[in-house]
Design a protein around this motif. Structure first.
Motif: not given
Lengths: 789, 278
Positions: A629-630, A632, B132, B136-137, B140
């Motif tokens: 997930e880091t 994506c 990017y 993302p993290r 999440a």
């Protein structure tokens, strides 16, 4: 004694009897079909209304005067009826046979009404269903107790109990539950005996409250409106206005024995022995159909035809002989009969198979001929069939050297490949031919069925498999004589998922060699239950206590359904004495495990991650899609790539699926060791490729069983699409440019095939721009986490 | 928490293979550029004009081809990650190569326009890399295992329950609840790329609190609104971050096509009119 009235009398008008009657009529034989009830094909007539009848086995040709295709019960019966009338089959209803006397050429058949029929030959085609097992409790004779269900729609708003845990009971209970208050009474604690689809359906109905259930219940008595059960919690009284008991059926032994036919043993379910021409121990008296050991409708139809030919004296070869001959094209020097005889004489695990089962086994198998040095199967291949050596010998390579330094030679009659069959994992060894060798390759499905139904096959395979597992995993290089006595006392145990093999602190009296499935090792550290390790098939657990003599230092429970070989401490001591390097090896494992335990105890999160992965399919997956997930960015290029390479339907759902510690497991096929989807596919449309990919062929009939059976929800039912979209169109976004069209066809199951036909691996992974998506074997991940190699 | 190092991001792909390649390329060109006066027997204008220009154009074509490669799913050499890695590092290299090609001179003509467009395109790309790397993290963490649909469903559940409370609420409290439903904005609009819209659910919850109604239904409504406000916060952050992950492409792609067009015109112009002057 006068001349017989008929050339042949056929007892029973089921598929076998009616087919025999039809053939007799077509051949102009004077014949009579005696039916106990008042209509033909009582068993099929009593199938649940509208039931879909399958023309199984699909690979076997049909040879009968009666037509037969997949279809509804009503259509099948109507077609037979029409054809029987057309041929002028001579049927006598309400003719209850009570015994047969006489010899070939002059049999006398006694009927319950006192009349007699004489015939030169008799075909016994009574099947089993005419002899349903019944309740033997007080009240069983009451009017509301039944053993069949014809039309579930006949009943409404009634309180009905269904006894049984097989397919018939489940199908009846579910159908009745639509308009009634239904309780299913199960003698055991699960529905494992039923087809997978029925099992899931009944559990879902129980879960949702549509169906009541009483487990571990023994029927004590039937009262006018109550069913009295004995359960572990004491007596239970279930309100019951109607009772349907589906208890299976047994051969009508009394009747068969009254006809002079003998049984091989006292077993209630034993079947009479018959020759290849279906003739029993009484010359002129033939046995066909389910009573002859073949319960499938198509087989019964074929036998009905063939038995008449035999009686006429035609040397008709069985319908499957041309197919069997095709199997032998590579070895023209072998005839079908000689080959079958060789299989039975030379292969101990098949020696107890009856002729028909053996033929059927061979129909599904392949015959291979290899010349000296040729490779039969390669280590790490993903095939899972079983091979038996018919002639010659093979060499099992125990290492990767060419030529191997350590090897075992297996001679005529031996089998190999059983480890892949049992564990579902890659082949453990390469096998090559020694001189010219003739092999029979039996597919996994068939072997599983044989193991389940023929005790002799199971026992001899298990005994051999235990010895080989010990040799392969514990004492490589040790000769078989030194292993056999230890193997003889080792036992095989099955563990349902979650069951504990042993607890921390218990006395370490044995070790378990895992032969299928996998286990999780846990330990209480402080207040936490920390996962220390994950151990897969082919490894041992419990061996540390063997060498240290201390109590168990961790709890081990099944991560998935698994089978283990249990070796007692004394036996293991003997094994270590005979094979000193085993002791060193175990010491080595012990040191490594202690290090892992320390490391994992320091970071319990890693243990939780292992547990998460195991839960998400790590326990049985051969390949799993993991998204970091880091990395994506959510561009969904993976889904687009999947759709673009698979008929416009993506087989993965990136966003769905759980995450833990930035590890996301999207909804995508795990390609399980023993794929749940494969377990109940009527057309056998789900296959496994040599590299491990589980895929669905065009044979799919869209029944949805696989979708229901997949615990990970990765199979969808979709209408097949046709047409392609060019790259330019998709670059522009494809508004209105798509040439993909939905076809009219029925829905079919679709799932990930790991892009087995594409070069460069799975499209989802190749199309991930950031490197977030990878496909790995879960063991690799777990080994990375534990630091074990 | 550190996960087992299995994933290999596009930046570190193959141990920075394309990063090293780009660095080597830029280093070599830079060395040549700074020592150009000492290079004898070489036509500097020809080398840095046509040679380096041609190289930069080739790189640009390769970078643009990424758009095609990204969409050719069935075929195409190597994983897309490798292509992105090369795309990123070669694109960054352009930031250095183009000024050297132009001799650090920008004039208000088509050559200057090409110069500027290429640089802006490259910088929007760098913005993309930053996003990017950053989001993302965070996305999440913000989602905490929920999908977008899960969050919307949670919001809807709260709405249904509040609606059920309505008969038991005072007129003033009902006004607050109605106002919340009418005015709540989760996302949408360009503005939200920069500022998060107001969390109307949070406002409504505080407004209810201020009404200080001592009644079970009102307290329940307040608790529900608080729960909804938390989801709204998450959703708004989610949409904002995911929009940022995409929106830079809306600049990057058209700019790159414009840059390519202008660079080609500039190149054709130089071939037709400039070659004679060298």
């Amino acid at each position: 004694m006068g001349v017989s009235e008929f050339q042949v009398a056929i007892i029973g008008s089921g598929p076998a009897g009616l087919s025999a009657g039809a053939r007799a009529a077509a051949r102009g034989l004077s014949h009579l079909v005696l039916e106990r009830s008042d209509g033909p094909c009582n068993t099929i007539f009593r199938f649940q209304k509208g039931k879909h009848v399958m023309a199984q086995p699909a690979h076997a040709p049909l040879r009968s005067e009666l037509p037969f295709e997949d279809g509804r019960r009503e259509d099948v019966l109507a077609a037979w009826h029409g054809r029987a009338e057309e041929l002028g089959v001579n049927l006598l209803y309400n003719a209850d046979v009570i015994g047969i006397t006489g010899v070939a050429g002059a049999f006398t058949i006694a009927l319950a009404d006192g009349s007699e029929v004489t015939a030169a030959a008799v075909v016994l085609a009574v099947g089993l269903q005419g002899n349903l097992n019944t309740l033997r409790v007080p009240g069983a004779e009451l009017e509301h107790v039944g053993y069949q269900l014809d039309d579930p729609d006949e009943y409404e708003h009634e309180r009905i109990s269904v006894i049984g845990a097989g397919d018939a009971a489940i199908e009846n209970a579910l159908a009745l539950a639509a308009h009634n208050d239904v309780t299913i009474i199960n003698r055991s604690g699960e529905f494992a005996r039923a087809k997978k689809a029925n099992e899931s359906a009944v559990l879902a109905a129980i879960e949702s409250g549509r169906l009541g259930v009483v487990y571990n219940a023994n029927t004590q008595a039937v009262e006018s409106d109550t069913l009295v059960l004995e359960t572990p919690d004491g007596e239970a009284r279930v309100p019951c206005e109607r009772l349907i008991a589906r208890l299976g059926a047994a051969p009508p032994r009394k009747l068969v024995e009254a006809c002079g036919v003998s049984f091989p043993n006292e077993d209630r379910n034993a079947l009479p022995e018959v020759s290849a021409k279906y003739e029993s121990n009484v010359p002129g008296l033939y046995v066909v159909g389910a009573l002859g050991g073949f319960p499938l409708i198509k087989q019964a139809l074929n036998q009905g035809y063939e038995v008449i030919e035999h009686i006429i004296g035609e040397d008709v070869e069985p319908a499957d002989t041309p197919l069997l001959r095709e199997k032998l094209v590579a070895v023209p020097e072998w005839s079908v009969d000689a080959f079958l005889e060789a299989v039975r004489d030379r292969v101990p695990i098949f020696s107890e198979l009856n002729g028909l089962v053996l033929r059927d086994t061979m129909l599904e198998s392949d015959v291979h001929k290899f010349t000296d040095g040729e490779t039969v199967l390669r280590r790490n291949d993903y095939t899972n069939s079983l091979y038996v050596v018919i002639e010659g010998a093979v060499c099992v390579h125990l290492d990767d050297e060419v030529p191997p330094k350590a090897s075992v030679t297996l001679g005529q009659g031996a089998f190999f490949g059983e480890m892949g069959l049992i564990s579902g994992r890659r082949r453990a060894a390469t096998v090559s031919a020694v001189g010219d060798v003739l092999l029979l390759e039996v597919p996994r499905r068939r072997m599983i069925a044989l193991r389940a139904s023929v005790a002799a096959v199971r026992e001899s395979m298990d005994r051999e498999a235990i010895a080989r597992s010990i040799q392969a995993h514990l004492a490589p290089g040790l000769d078989r004589e030194s292993i056999d006595d230890i193997a003889a006392t080792a036992t095989i145990h099955s563990w349902a998922k979650g069951r504990v093999l042993f607890n921390e602190g218990e006395d370490g009296d044995s070790l378990h060699l895992i032969r299928s499935g996998s286990v999780l090792v846990r330990k209480k550290i402080g207040d936490h239950d920390v996962v220390l390790n994950y151990v897969a098939a082919g490894n041992c657990v419990g061996e540390m206590a063997m060498v240290s003599g201390e109590p168990r230092n961790a709890t081990v429970a099944a991560a998935a359904d698994c089978e283990t070989i249990r070796i007692e401490r004394d036996d293991f001591e003997r094994l270590m004495d005979r094979h000193p390097s085993l002791r060193e090896q175990i010491e080595g494992v012990r040191t490594a495990r202690t290090a892992i335990t320390e490391r994992m105890a320091e970071s319990p999160d890693q243990g939780s991650l292992i547990e998460f992965l195991v839960d998400q399919g790590g326990k049985e997956a051969t390949d799993i899609l993991l998204i970091d997930e880091t990395l994506c960015v959510g561009c969904d290029n993976c889904e687009r790539a999947c759709a673009a390479t698979h008929d416009k339907i993506t087989r993965l759902d990136r966003e769905a699926g759980p995450s833990y510690a930035n590890m996301h497991v999207p909804t995508s096929c795990r390609h399980c060791e023993h794929p749940h989807c494969m377990s109940d596919c009527p057309p056998d449309a789900i296959k496994r490729a040599a590299e491990g990919e589980v895929y669905i062929t065009d044979a799919c009939i869209g029944c949805g069983n696989c979708q229901r059976n997949c615990p990970y929800g990765v199979i969808q039912m979709a209408e097949p699409t046709i047409g392609q979209r060019g790259w330019l169109a998709s670059l522009v976004g494809g508004f209105g440019l798509s040439r993909a069209e939905v076809s009219e066809g029925p829905k079919q199951a679709v799932k990930c095939d790991m892009c087995m036909n594409l070069e460069g691996g799975p499209a989802c992974v190749r199309a991930c721009p950031t490197g977030a998506a990878i496909r790995v074997h879960p063991n690799e991940v777990i080994e990375l986490i534990t630091g074990e190699s | 928490m550190a996960v087992a190092p299995m994933h290999d991001g596009f930046l570190v792909h193959k141990r920075f293979r394309y990063g090293w390649l780009a660095l080597l390329l830029v280093g070599f060109v830079a060395a040549a550029f700074f020592y150009r006066d000492r290079l004898e027997g070489i036509n500097v204008d020809l080398v840095f004009g046509y040679g380096l220009g041609g190289l930069a154009l080739a790189i640009m074509l390769l970078l643009t081809w990424f758009g095609v490669r990204k969409r050719s799913y069935a075929k195409g050499a190597g994983p897309l990650k490798g292509w992105l890695s090369a795309h990123v590092y070669l694109g960054i290299a352009l930031i250095f190569l183009v000024p050297m090609h132009g001799g650090f001179v920008i004039e208000p003509d088509i050559h200057g326009l090409a110069y500027v467009l290429v640089l802006i395109t490259a910088f929007t790309g760098v913005l993309g890399i930053a996003f990017y790397g950053l989001y993302p993290r965070r996305v999440a963490a913000n989602r905490d295992g929920l999908t977008f649909d899960d969050m919307v469903k949670r919001m809807a559940e709260v709405d249904i329950e509040i609606r059920g409370l309505s008969p038991k609420l005072s007129e003033a409290a009902n006004d607050v609840v109605r106002g919340e439903v009418a005015n709540l904005r989760i996302g949408g609009g360009v503005r939200m790329l920069f500022v998060k819209p107001r969390n109307r659910s949070r406002h409504a919850q505080m407004a209810l609190h201020r009404l200080a109604i001592d009644n079970d239904a009102a307290r329940r409504a307040e608790a529900l609104l608080e729960r909804k406000a938390d989801v709204v916060d998450r959703l708004q952050r989610d949409i904002q971050m995911r929009s940022r992950l995409r929106v830079w492409l809306l600049l990057h792609v058209p700019l790159s096509l414009a840059a390519l067009a202008v660079v080609i015109s500039h190149g054709v112009g130089m071939l037709v009119f400039g070659l004679g002057s060298v």
